[in-house]
Each structure stands twice: as structure tokens, then as C-alpha cells.
Design a protein around this motif. Structure first.
Motif, PDB file in Angstrom:
ATOM      1  N   GLU A   1       2.560   1.456  16.975  1.00  0.00           N
ATOM      2  CA  GLU A   1       1.972   2.048  15.769  1.00  0.00           C
ATOM      3  C   GLU A   1       2.282   3.540  15.640  1.00  0.00           C
ATOM      4  OE1 GLU A   1      -1.572   1.968  18.719  1.00  0.00           O
ATOM      5  OE2 GLU A   1       0.144   0.714  18.198  1.00  0.00           O
ATOM      6  N   GLU A   2       2.432   4.254  16.762  1.00  0.00           N
ATOM      7  CA  GLU A   2       2.743   5.681  16.691  1.00  0.00           C
ATOM      8  C   GLU A   2       4.134   5.921  16.110  1.00  0.00           C
ATOM      9  OE1 GLU A   2       2.156   7.707  20.352  1.00  0.00           O
ATOM     10  OE2 GLU A   2       0.019   7.185  20.498  1.00  0.00           O
ATOM     11  N   HIS A   3       5.105   5.091  16.541  1.00  0.00           N
ATOM     12  CA  HIS A   3       6.458   5.218  15.996  1.00  0.00           C
ATOM     13  C   HIS A   3       6.469   4.893  14.507  1.00  0.00           C
ATOM     14  CE1 HIS A   3       7.668   4.921  20.303  1.00  0.00           C
ATOM     15  NE2 HIS A   3       8.600   5.791  19.895  1.00  0.00           N
ATOM     16  N   MET A   4       5.715   3.853  14.120  1.00  0.00           N
ATOM     17  CA  MET A   4       5.635   3.476  12.707  1.00  0.00           C
ATOM     18  C   MET A   4       5.036   4.630  11.891  1.00  0.00           C
ATOM     19  SD  MET A   4       6.842   0.413  11.964  1.00  0.00           S
ATOM     20  CE  MET A   4       5.964  -0.192  10.528  1.00  0.00           C
ATOM     21  N   GLN A   5       4.017   5.240  12.462  1.00  0.00           N
ATOM     22  CA  GLN A   5       3.352   6.353  11.761  1.00  0.00           C
ATOM     23  C   GLN A   5       4.307   7.536  11.585  1.00  0.00           C
ATOM     24  OE1 GLN A   5      -0.509   7.292  13.332  1.00  0.00           O
ATOM     25  NE2 GLN A   5      -0.535   9.334  12.448  1.00  0.00           N
TER      26      GLN A   5
ATOM     27  N   SER B   1       0.825  -1.214   0.000  1.00  0.00           N
ATOM     28  CA  SER B   1       0.000   0.000   0.000  1.00  0.00           C
ATOM     29  C   SER B   1       0.854   1.257   0.000  1.00  0.00           C
ATOM     30  CB  SER B   1      -0.924   0.011   1.227  1.00  0.00           C
ATOM     31  OG  SER B   1      -1.837  -1.061   1.166  1.00  0.00           O
ATOM     32  N   VAL B   2       1.963   1.224   0.760  1.00  0.00           N
ATOM     33  CA  VAL B   2       2.863   2.384   0.808  1.00  0.00           C
ATOM     34  C   VAL B   2       3.485   2.621  -0.559  1.00  0.00           C
ATOM     35  CG1 VAL B   2       5.075   3.190   1.725  1.00  0.00           C
ATOM     36  CG2 VAL B   2       3.349   2.270   3.265  1.00  0.00           C
ATOM     37  N   LYS B   3       3.848   1.548  -1.254  1.00  0.00           N
ATOM     38  CA  LYS B   3       4.404   1.687  -2.597  1.00  0.00           C
ATOM     39  C   LYS B   3       3.357   2.269  -3.555  1.00  0.00           C
ATOM     40  CE  LYS B   3       7.298   1.185  -5.993  1.00  0.00           C
ATOM     41  NZ  LYS B   3       8.408   2.148  -6.147  1.00  0.00           N
ATOM     42  N   ALA B   4       2.117   1.797  -3.425  1.00  0.00           N
ATOM     43  CA  ALA B   4       1.050   2.257  -4.322  1.00  0.00           C
ATOM     44  C   ALA B   4       0.655   3.697  -4.051  1.00  0.00           C
ATOM     45  CB  ALA B   4      -0.170   1.348  -4.173  1.00  0.00           C
TER      46      ALA B   4
ATOM     47  N   ILE C   1       7.126   5.004  -2.280  1.00  0.00           N
ATOM     48  CA  ILE C   1       8.382   4.845  -1.548  1.00  0.00           C
ATOM     49  C   ILE C   1       8.447   3.402  -1.026  1.00  0.00           C
ATOM     50  CG2 ILE C   1       8.620   7.263  -0.869  1.00  0.00           C
ATOM     51  CD1 ILE C   1       7.462   6.545   1.856  1.00  0.00           C
ATOM     52  N   ALA C   2       9.647   2.945  -0.647  1.00  0.00           N
ATOM     53  CA  ALA C   2       9.827   1.577  -0.145  1.00  0.00           C
ATOM     54  C   ALA C   2      10.683   1.589   1.108  1.00  0.00           C
ATOM     55  CB  ALA C   2      10.445   0.695  -1.226  1.00  0.00           C
ATOM     56  N   PRO C   3      10.207   2.124   2.220  1.00  0.00           N
ATOM     57  CA  PRO C   3      10.985   2.147   3.465  1.00  0.00           C
ATOM     58  C   PRO C   3      11.092   0.728   4.026  1.00  0.00           C
ATOM     59  CG  PRO C   3       8.753   2.913   3.858  1.00  0.00           C
ATOM     60  CD  PRO C   3       8.863   2.715   2.387  1.00  0.00           C
ATOM     61  N   PRO C   4      12.060   0.483   4.894  1.00  0.00           N
ATOM     62  CA  PRO C   4      12.246  -0.870   5.467  1.00  0.00           C
ATOM     63  C   PRO C   4      11.239  -1.150   6.582  1.00  0.00           C
ATOM     64  CG  PRO C   4      13.915   0.615   6.336  1.00  0.00           C
ATOM     65  CD  PRO C   4      13.143   1.401   5.321  1.00  0.00           C
ATOM     66  N   LEU C   5      10.012  -1.303   6.218  1.00  0.00           N
ATOM     67  CA  LEU C   5       8.938  -1.478   7.204  1.00  0.00           C
ATOM     68  C   LEU C   5       9.130  -2.748   8.022  1.00  0.00           C
ATOM     69  CD1 LEU C   5       5.896  -0.456   4.979  1.00  0.00           C
ATOM     70  CD2 LEU C   5       7.025   0.926   6.708  1.00  0.00           C
ATOM     71  N   ALA C   6       9.552  -3.838   7.342  1.00  0.00           N
ATOM     72  CA  ALA C   6       9.733  -5.115   8.061  1.00  0.00           C
ATOM     73  C   ALA C   6      10.818  -5.003   9.129  1.00  0.00           C
ATOM     74  CB  ALA C   6      10.073  -6.216   7.059  1.00  0.00           C
ATOM     75  N   GLU C   7      11.889  -4.263   8.817  1.00  0.00           N
ATOM     76  CA  GLU C   7      12.965  -4.073   9.797  1.00  0.00           C
ATOM     77  C   GLU C   7      12.495  -3.212  10.965  1.00  0.00           C
ATOM     78  OE1 GLU C   7      16.497  -2.620   7.977  1.00  0.00           O
ATOM     79  OE2 GLU C   7      16.499  -4.146   6.383  1.00  0.00           O
TER      80      GLU C   7
END
Length: 943
Positions: free
Chosen positions: A749-753, A727-730, A734-740
Motif C-alpha cells: 500500500e505504501e508503494h501504491m500511495q 474514486s481516483v477518476k472522481a 486522472i486514470a493511472p494503471p492501478l490494476a497493472e
């Protein structure tokens, strides 16, 4: 009883209001000697004085008396016309934002100058609304003499003007135009992409001429700007060939409600016919897969069984042209919606034009309620006073006539059959024509006007051919000799272009004019004929000088002799051949006689086969008349008949009012949303930078993505990281290292946001730096406006579909209007969400490539839905590209090409993803895009 006694003692509300105007009239009259002493320049200088007083704090109400006195004197000098006292009262009603009901011939056009001048002093522009282009042009030139004398500017909005000409007309102090032109300009303005492209400058004050025709009769038909959709002409033609196979038992027809539907047997028969024709190939007719066929069948059924040629429409130059049921005028350019117009084209075997999709729409009710102050004038408004008060908050004031009305209104004559009625009308015409009495014969349709014309020809009468240069000379010759000319004229939509000329001579002794509904004709019938019209026609080739003056004097003397003859014959005789659904239309016809104290007479001839009589139960009356022994060619004449007819008309009027109220209730829901969207567009166009709004949208998208893929207060193991990555790519490209990030200790979730927001902001900031801030500010504005327009168009279609089906919820004991409001609100919230996502997704892919312009110009095609001049047609393509990018994250970035990074102007001219350079095209040359417009009005509109 008590009410009538109180009325006699205290007077009616109308009488009391008129009494309140008398002191002001006396004050205006008291200033007249002072006005007479002023020179022309001193009189004109009062405009500057009034504006200075307004700037110093005075109100328009405080300036009314001296301003009205000034206009009266200016009219006397510029036009040779002095306002009567009752006209001053009419002007005060208009200034107060009411409806001035004044009889035909009382000079409403001149009355409007009083309130127009006073309100134009504020400098915000006054709109005077007329029913057709002819009147807009005529009144702007005619009354413009008064405004020019006093130092004000005038403009006219006519069909065919370009945006520059419209902008100049709206910039004038007083602007004349039709209701359609004003409404469409409003819609087009709200489809523009730069404030400088808009033509209107606000809605301060409007005076609507023939206010009942515009705000009541035309209120049921919304103004729609549309673009073509897929061509389905083959299907329309195929179904049209099938329809004649139906028999009367196959469908129900309700003329009162204007509906028609297939019966159960008709459905089965239609299925058979469609299968035989190869149109219905799978399943039953009413299965979901065949809903398009059902729609086309229903529209074809309406076209064949409800709509009549030469009554509801005519075929002209290979086109189906709608006829206004109230005025009898053609309405070129107007088309029935939902495929009905295409069904009529198939029925008449002319070229079927593609269906249209709505791009923007508004009803006249909601357009005219935009004005800060609204006023109107007409000869017939009291019968609709309740509707004016409820819908528009307009009070109707009946202004007395300058001279007492001497017209004799006789009781109706009712015959059993149409043939008997036609014979009676012909006998009446013959008797009146024998004594040289001028006659106006009103009919309800083109078909019936031509039936009467044929009957007249059988009695030895000849129709005037207005293409013949000396067409009226035979009529004048007969009037001079005081002998029957046996000539008659027909005024209907077929002779629309000549209506002013035809109607102007309807008062010549012995003249017979057969006309469709007379609403808003705009030209008075003067006994003896129209001097100005005759001078214009007969002296056109005579140069200025003694010869022309002598000829004009002869014409004036002859018209005066003809006037005396017409008065001696009893004045204008109005013959109505049928009652209309609305009492106003009948009153408008009657009101043509007896102007300015002239004698006159009116009578309606009816039959039990007339539409109104037939629809409202004439069977019982017919059987009663047979029992009473009514013989052929005998008529029944009684005041009770008139009262019964009036009650039937009141029922129809009440039903039509309910229909208009119902339309307005639903449109009000859309109108609230329309106001929000249009106001937002204006605010966006007015701002130099939308950077803050773009940032908020991007932040909203990030919030939505986090909420969708990361449940609140959940552990990272429950997060949908894979879905979030896609969804972030769409959405953000961008392609941040979300899995890491998700594996880090203490992440929530706040830090992720916050991290995702920072990554998106940094990526976009880099894009802005790469492309240039000035360029990106321009692109941002174009992208968000086009995204909003696209989604708004889709929203309109969705609301239209919702409105068509929401009525069925009434069967479940749920209020359809409340259901519509609730779902429309939810759909609007969805629109806002989609706007945020679409704009963010598109801007995350924008790149501007600077390259030299190609040596040759290749024509590009402007998108079919593009209704207004765009600075850059390529942005539409960019929007489409970004829309697809959301569905396919791997799609390439869209590229804007330009040859010079230093100027946004250069970017505008040459943008287009490698398309042709427009930089060297002359402003008055055709635009290379192929639109057919000049370059300055198309891709060079803001250059």
C-alpha cells in the motif's frame, strides 16, 4: 447584619473604587490653569506629543491625567461644555474597561470623549456603539468637533453606505455606528475574497452606549446574514386559512414561557382540517413524510396565538416589521427565523417573502467579546451586574450624580381591572395638567399607547399632528398664557422618525407625551424644552445675521421662562401605565425625570389584568381584594406590593438570564469553530500563493483513497482496485494503471500511495504549466475560499438542526450540551475532509481558455446566495460544476475564458466560461451582471 455594619465603616466596594479615582480627578483639575493658557494650536499639538510619548514606551494609563485635561479644555472651546468631576470619573471607568452607570442627563455622550480620545492615541481605532443611526450620526458630528479640534479623524457607519465609504469610516481614529452595523460588517468581511475588500481593521476598543440594551436585551437575537430559499408562500397561506378552524381546547398556551402546542384533540382536529383543505394527502400528520407541514402548522399557531399586532410587530407599507420589545422601536430589515416571519405575513395577508437560509451568523455576546477592551455606559446596569460580570467580565461602577437627585418615587397604585386603571390615569393626567406640570406617560406597547390616546380624546384632549408645521405653537402659546392646552403627543414605532423632536419638547409646561419604552432614546427631556431643537426648527429659514441672533435670544429667554414654570409645577411627572418584565426598563422610564438636580415625580398605575400581574398569579390577589371589600375605582397602595412586584420581576430577569446563558453555551461551540474558519480565510487571503496548502490537500485525498480501498497490511488480492480506480477518476481526474501496479511483484500500500501521489502531482503540475502559474495561483485561492464558504454554510444549517433536536437526549439521561459539543466536533472534522476533497476535485478539472471578448454584453445573474462583492461570479458556477464532477467522473472540465494571459486583472474582469466581457465597463456604471450594484463594487471590486 455584620455586612451592613462593615459597609457603614469601610464603605461599599463601589465607594472604595470611587475613592481611588479622586486623586486623579484632583491632578486633572490642577492642570486646568495650564491648559487655559495654551493657544488652540498648542492644545491641538498635544495629540502629536502624546503619540510620540506612546511610541517612546509610555502607557495609556500614564497619559490619562494630561490627556483628560486636554479633552476637557478642547470640549470647553469646541462645544462650550466643560466636563464635571463626576464625568471625569465616568471616563476613567470606561478607560479601565468597565461599565459606567450614570443617571439620565448626566452627559454620558460627553463622558465617552475622554476614554475615546485617550485610546484613539494608540492609532488602532476606537468604536463607539449606539442604538440607532440617528444617534450615530448626531454623536459623530457633535462630539466630532472635539476630536477634530485635537487633530483626530471621525467616521460614522450608517445603513446604506457602500464598502468604500465604510472602509474610510473604519480607517478613522474614532468610528461611530450601531451594534447591528458593526456586527454585520464583521460577518460580511468574512465572506469577502480579497483582504482589500474588507472594511474593518480590527477590534481594539469599543465603548457601548446603552450597554444594557445592546448586551443584555438584544443578546438573545443573533445577527444573521441569509439568502433566499425555495418559495413556499402558497403553503403558508393555505395553512393560515385552516388555522382559524381551531377552538381553544385544541391548543395549550403558556404565555410565561412563550410557547404554544396542539393538544391531542387538537392534532386530530388539525389533521381533519388539513385533509379537507387538500394539504395533507397521505398518512398521519406526524409521519416523517409530513414533517414540513407540521413545521408550518406550529409556526402558524405561534403567529396567531402568541404574537400580537401593534405589540410584537406592525404592518407598514405592506410589510411585517418587528417591534423591539425593550425599546418600542421598529427594526426594519430584521426578520424572525424558521418561517415565523412568513407565518405572520400570511396572517396579515401581505406578500409572503421566501424563507432564508443562514450564510453567516454571530451573537452580540460573541461579537463584542472579540474586542481587546470593552466598556459601556448606561443609566441602568446594576440590576444586571452579575450577568455583565459573568458573560463579559465587565464590572459595573455607579458614578454619583453631579447634583443630588430630587425626584420623588411614589408607591404603585393597583386596581382590579384595566378599565379602572385607565380612568385613574386619565384623572391623574387631568390633575397634573391643570397645574401645567409636564408629563411623560410610559406604556408597554403601541396598542396600549393608542388605547390611552383614545381615552384622552374622549376627555377633550387633542393629539398633536407633527406633520403640521405649527404643531407645537399652540402648546407654546398655552404655556405663555399658563392655561391648559389640552394637547398631547404620542411617541411609538408609528412615529419613529419624529421621536427626537417629540421627546425634546416633552418638558414644556403643560406638555403630555405618551410613549412606549424609553430605552436608549438618546435625547434628554429638558424642563422648559430644548433650545437647540427649537432654534433648528424655527430659525431654519432665517439667514445668519442680527435678525437670527435676535430670534435665537427670544427663544432662549422663553425656554428659560418655561423652565421656571415647569419647576414651580413640580418638574417632570413620570406616569407608568404598567410594570415591565425587567426592572431596568421601569428605571429607565423613571430616570427621565430629575435630571441634573431638577425636581420630578414618578408613579406606576397597575391592574390585576396587566401581563406581569396576570402571568404571575393575580387570581389569589384578586380574590383577596374582593374579600377585603375593595370597591370599584379604589386602589390598593402599599410598599409590600412594590416588593412583591420586584420579586416577580427578579424571577423573570433570572429566567431570561438563564435563557441567554443557554443560548451562549451552544453558540460558544459554534463560535470556536467560527474563529478557526474565519482565521483560516484571512490567512489564505493574505498569502500570495496557496500552492503548499493545495499540495497537502491533494496528498490528504490520496491518503484517504488508499486507506478506504486498500486494507492495511493486506495482500493485493484483497484490494478494491475497481473502486479505487473510480474514486481516483472522481477525486483527482486522472486514470493511472492501478490494476497493472497491483500485479507487480512486492507491491504494497505504501508503494501504491507514493505512485498515486506522484501521478496526481505530475498531472496537476502539467495543468499549472498549461494555464499559467499566475493564473492558477489566483484560481486556487478563489476555489478554496468558495469551497470553504459553501461547506461552512451547510455546516451552519446542520448545527442548527442538531441544536433543535439534541434537547430530547436529556430524556435518556444524557447532557444535551455535551452531546451537541461532541457531534459538532465530529461534523467539523467532516467539514475539513470535504473541503480537502472538494478543492482537490475542482482544481483537477480547471482549464483556462483564452479567447477574444464577445462584441455584446449579455447580463448574467448573480447567484442568490452571493452576499458580498465577488471578483468573479463565474467561480461560483465553477464550484457547482466541480461538485457535480465528483459525483460524475465523466463530466467535462470547467473552462475559464479570458482574452489576455498576461494579466490576472484581465482574467478577473473577463472570467466566466464564455460569459460576457466586462473589460470596457466604466467603474461607476451599473454592473452588467444584473446585481444592481455599481461595477466597481461588484465584478470590478478588485480590478
Amino acid at each position: 447584619m455584620l455586612g451592613s455594619i462593615a459597609k457603614k465603616i469601610f464603605g461599599s466596594a463601589n465607594d472604595r473604587r470611587l475613592k481611588g479615582y479622586r486623586p486623579k480627578v484632583a491632578a486633572i483639575n490642577a492642570l486646568e490653569p495650564e491648559m487655559l493658557k495654551l493657544t488652540d494650536s498648542e492644545l491641538a499639538a498635544r495629540t502629536v506629543m502624546f503619540r510620540e510619548e506612546l511610541a517612546a514606551g509610555k502607557t495609556l494609563d500614564q497619559l490619562l491625567v494630561p490627556a483628560f485635561a486636554t479633552v476637557r479644555e478642547a470640549a470647553r472651546r469646541a462645544l462650550g461644555q466643560r466636563h464635571f468631576d463626576v464625568q471625569l470619573i465616568g471616563g476613567m471607568v470606561l478607560h479601565e474597561g468597565g461599565i459606567s452607570e450614570m443617571r439620565t442627563g448626566e452627559g454620558k455622550t460627553l463622558v465617552a470623549t475622554l476614554a475615546t480620545y485617550l485610546n484613539a492615541l494608540a492609532g488602532k481605532g476606537v468604536h463607539v456603539v449606539t442604538v440607532n443611526d440617528y444617534l450615530a450620526r448626531r454623536d459623530a458630528e457633535w462630539m466630532g468637533a472635539i476630536y477634530h479640534f485635537l487633530g483626530l479623524t471621525t467616521g460614522a457607519i450608517l445603513h446604506g453606505l457602500d464598502d468604500d465609504e465604510r472602509r474610510r469610516a473604519y480607517a478613522a481614529d474614532v468610528t461611530y455606528g450601531t451594534n447591528n452595523e458593526f456586527g454585520f460588517d464583521y460577518l460580511r468581511d468574512n465572506m469577502k475574497y480579497e483582504l482589500g475588500q474588507m472594511v474593518q481593521r480590527g477590534h481594539s476598543y469599543a465603548i457601548v452606549d446603552e450597554v444594557d440594551s445592546i448586551l443584555i436585551d438584544e443578546a438573545r437575537t443573533p445577527l444573521i446574514i441569509s439568502g433566499p430559499s425555495d418559495d413556499k408562500s402558497d403553503l403558508y397561506n393555505a395553512i393560515d386559512k385552516v388555522l382559524p378552524g381551531l377552538v381553544r381546547e385544541d391548543y395549550d398556551l403558556d404565555e410565561k414561557q412563550r410557547t404554544t402546542n396542539l393538544t391531542e384533540a387538537g392534532n386530530e382536529h388539525m389533521e381533519e382540517l388539513l385533509r379537507e383543505a387538500g394539504i395533507l394527502t397521505e398518512g398521519a400528520l406526524y409521519e416523517a413524510a409530513n414533517v414540513t407541514i407540521v413545521h408550518h402548522v406550529n409556526q402558524a399557531l405561534r403567529a396567531h396565538k402568541l404574537f400580537q399586532r401593534d405589540k410584537d410587530y406592525i404592518v407598514r407599507k405592506g410589510e411585517v416589521v418587528i417591534i423591539d420589545e425593550f425599546t418600542g422601536r421598529m427594526m426594519p430589515g430584521r426578520r424572525y427565523s424558521e418561517g415565523l416571519h412568513q407565518a405572520l405575513e400570511a396572517k396579515e395577508h401581505v406578500q409572503v417573502q421566501p424563507e432564508n437560509v443562514t450564510l453567516a451568523s454571530i451573537t452580540f455576546q460573541n461579537y463584542f467579546r472579540l474586542y481587546g477592551k470593552l466598556a459601556g455606559m448606561t443609566g441602568t446596569a446594576l440590576t444586571e451586574a452579575d450577568e455583565f460580570a459573568e458573560i463579559y467580565k465587565l464590572e459595573v461602577v455607579e458614578v454619583p450624580t453631579n447634583r443630588p437627585v430630587r425626584r420623588l418615587d411614589e408607591d404603585d397604585e393597583v386596581y382590579r381591572t384595566s378599565e379602572e386603571k385607565l380612568r385613574a390615569i386619565t384623572r391623574e393626567i387631568e390633575a397634573a395638567n391643570a397645574k401645567m406640570q409636564p408629563m411623560l406617560v410610559g406604556t408597554t406597547s403601541i396598542e396600549k399607547s393608542e388605547q390611552l390616546a383614545e381615552a384622552m380624546k374622549k376627555h377633550g384632549y387633542k393629539q398633536i399632528d407633527f406633520d403640521e408645521p405649527q404643531a407645537l405653537q399652540k402648546l407654546y402659546a398655552a404655556a405663555r398664557a399658563q392655561k391648559q392646552s389640552k394637547l398631547f403627543a404620542v411617541l411609538n414605532a408609528r412615529f419613529h422618525e419624529k421621536e427626537a423632536y417629540i421627546i425634546a419638547e416633552a418638558g414644556v409646561p403643560g406638555a403630555i407625551t405618551i410613549a412606549t419604552n424609553m430605552a436608549g432614546r438618546g435625547t434628554d427631556i429638558q424642563l422648559g424644552g430644548n433650545v437647540e431643537m427649537r432654534v433648528a426648527q424655527e430659525c431654519a429659514a432665517v439667514p445668519e445675521g442680527p435678525e437670527r441672533e435676535e430670534r435665537e435670544a427670544e427663544i432662549r429667554a422663553e425656554v428659560e421662562r418655561f423652565r421656571t414654570q415647569a419647576i414651580e409645577a413640580g418638574g417632570l411627572y413620570i406616569i407608568g401605565t404598567e410594570r415591565h418584565e425587567s426592572r431596568r426598563i421601569d428605571n429607565q422610564l423613571r430616570g427621565r425625570a430629575g435630571r441634573q438636580g431638577d425636581p420630578g415625580r414618578s408613579k406606576f398605575f397597575l391592574s390585576l389584568k396587566d401581563d406581569l400581574m396576570r402571568i404571575f398569579g393575580s387570581e389569589r390577589m384578586e380574590s383577596m381584594l374582593v374579600k377585603l371589600g375593595l370597591k370599584e375605582d379604589e386602589a390598593i397602595v402599599h410598599p409590600w406590593i412594590n416588593k412583591a412586584l420586584e420579586k416577580a420581576q427578579q424571577k423573570v430577569e433570572a429566567r431570561n438570564f438563564d435563557m441567554r446563558k443557554n443560548i451562549l453555551k451552544y453558540d460558544n461551540v459554534m463560535n470556536d469553530q467560527r474563529k478557526v474558519v474565519f482565521e483560516q480565510r484571512r490567512e489564505m487571503m493574505a498569502q500570495d500563493s496557496l500552492e503548499g496548502m493545495i499540495h497537502d490537500m491533494r496528498q490528504g485525498v490520496v491518503d484517504d483513497l488508499i486507506t478506504k480501498h486498500i486494507p492495511r497490511d493486506s495482500y493485493p488480492e484483497a484490494w478494491d482496485i475497481e473502486g479505487l480506480t473510480l474514486s481516483v477518476k472522481a477525486e483527482l481526474n486522472i486514470a493511472p494503471p492501478l490494476a497493472e501496479w497491483a500485479k507487480e511483484e512486492g507491491i504494497d500500500e505504501e508503494h501504491m500511495q507514493e505512485r498515486l501521489q506522484t501521478a496526481a502531482d505530475e498531472a496537476y503540475a502539467a495543468r499549472v504549466e498549461r494555464n499559467g502559474a499566475d493564473v492558477m495561483r489566483y484560481v486556487e485561492k478563489q476555489v478554496i475560499l468558495q469551497a470553504l464558504d459553501h461547506l461552512w454554510r451547510e455546516h451552519l444549517v446542520t448545527l442548527d438542526h442538531l441544536r433543535q433536536v439534541v434537547g430530547w437526549r436529556g430524556m435518556a439521561q444524557r447532557d444535551p450540551l455535551n452531546e451537541y459539543k461532541s457531534e459538532a466536533f465530529e461534523l467539523f472534522n467532516v467539514l475539513i475532509t470535504h473541503l480537502r476533497e472538494l478543492t482537490t476535485s475542482q482544481l483537477s478539472r480547471v482549464e483556462v481558455a483564452f479567447e477574444p471578448p464577445p462584441s455584446s454584453i449579455e447580463a448574467t445573474q448573480v447567484p442568490a446566495f452571493d452576499q458580498s462583492p465577488r471578483p468573479d461570479g463565474a467561480l461560483t458556477a465553477a464550484f457547482a460544476a466541480a461538485s457535480s464532477a465528483r459525483a460524475a467522473p465523466q463530466s467535462q472540465e470547467h473552462v475559464f475564458s479570458a482574452s489576455d494571459a498576461s494579466s490576472v486583472d484581465t482574467l478577473i474582469r473577463e472570467a466566466g466560461g464564455g460569459a460576457a466581457s466586462l473589460a470596457k465597463v466604466g467603474r461607476n456604471q451599473p454592473c452588467p451582471c444584473g446585481s444592481g450594484r455599481k461595477y466597481k463594487h461588484c465584478h470590478g471590486a478588485i480590478a
